[in-house]
Design a protein around this motif. Structure first.
Motif, PDB file in Angstrom:
ATOM      1  N   TRP A 135     -88.126  -5.759  52.817  1.00 21.98           N
ATOM      2  CA  TRP A 135     -86.955  -6.193  52.049  1.00 21.98           C
ATOM      3  C   TRP A 135     -86.850  -5.417  50.742  1.00 21.98           C
ATOM      4  CZ3 TRP A 135     -82.693  -9.030  52.642  1.00 21.98           C
ATOM      5  CH2 TRP A 135     -82.600  -9.817  53.777  1.00 21.98           C
ATOM      6  N   GLY A 174     -91.824  -8.768  52.997  1.00 22.94           N
ATOM      7  CA  GLY A 174     -91.375  -8.594  51.619  1.00 22.94           C
ATOM      8  C   GLY A 174     -91.270  -7.136  51.231  1.00 22.94           C
ATOM      9  N   TRP A 226     -93.544 -11.273  43.148  1.00 24.49           N
ATOM     10  CA  TRP A 226     -93.883 -11.930  44.409  1.00 24.49           C
ATOM     11  C   TRP A 226     -94.788 -11.028  45.251  1.00 24.49           C
ATOM     12  CZ3 TRP A 226     -94.474 -16.217  46.831  1.00 24.49           C
ATOM     13  CH2 TRP A 226     -94.490 -16.263  48.213  1.00 24.49           C
ATOM     14  N   LEU A 227     -94.443  -9.748  45.354  1.00 29.61           N
ATOM     15  CA  LEU A 227     -95.270  -8.823  46.124  1.00 29.61           C
ATOM     16  C   LEU A 227     -96.638  -8.615  45.471  1.00 29.61           C
ATOM     17  CD1 LEU A 227     -92.654  -6.148  47.241  1.00 29.61           C
ATOM     18  CD2 LEU A 227     -93.803  -7.861  48.650  1.00 29.61           C
ATOM     19  N   LEU A 243     -88.957  -9.996  42.633  1.00 33.11           N
ATOM     20  CA  LEU A 243     -89.488  -9.509  43.904  1.00 33.11           C
ATOM     21  C   LEU A 243     -90.804  -8.754  43.697  1.00 33.11           C
ATOM     22  CD1 LEU A 243     -89.081  -9.181  46.960  1.00 33.11           C
ATOM     23  CD2 LEU A 243     -87.774  -7.115  46.474  1.00 33.11           C
TER      24      LEU A 243
END
Length: 99
Positions: free
Chosen positions: A30, A27, A65-66, A62
């Motif tokens: 990305w 992640g 999520w991280l 994102l």
């Protein structure tokens, strides 16, 4: 009568931690790649306010999520330390080099 020792299982007790660390690593990769691609795209999309909001929502998603993966990683490592477990060097090296 003999003292019977319980058999040690070959399954690794840190499967969830391994999965979280791998997901965090991929992640993060990305996120860096997308940040390098999104920066010039934001300049092109600047007149299109709706597109800018969509990109921002994706970036925020994102980041959340991280952040969740970071919390799970800290929880997994803390759980290992509290139990007195030591993660061997070959386990850490397997996280860096998956061969």
């Amino acid at each position: 009568m003999r003292n019977r020792q319980p058999k040690k299982t070959t399954t690794h007790p840190h499967r969830m931690l391994r999965a979280v660390l791998r997901a965090d690593r991929s992640g993060s990769a990305w996120a860096i790649g997308l940040a390098l691609a999104i920066a010039p795209a934001m300049i092109l999309f600047d007149p299109l306010r709706d597109m800018v909001w969509l990109v921002r929502i994706g970036v925020i998603g994102l980041a959340l999520w991280l952040a969740a993966l970071g919390v799970l990683m800290a929880w997994g490592l803390t759980r290992s330390v509290v139990r007195g477990e030591e993660l061997p060097n070959d386990w850490w090296m397997s996280m860096i080099d998956p061969r």
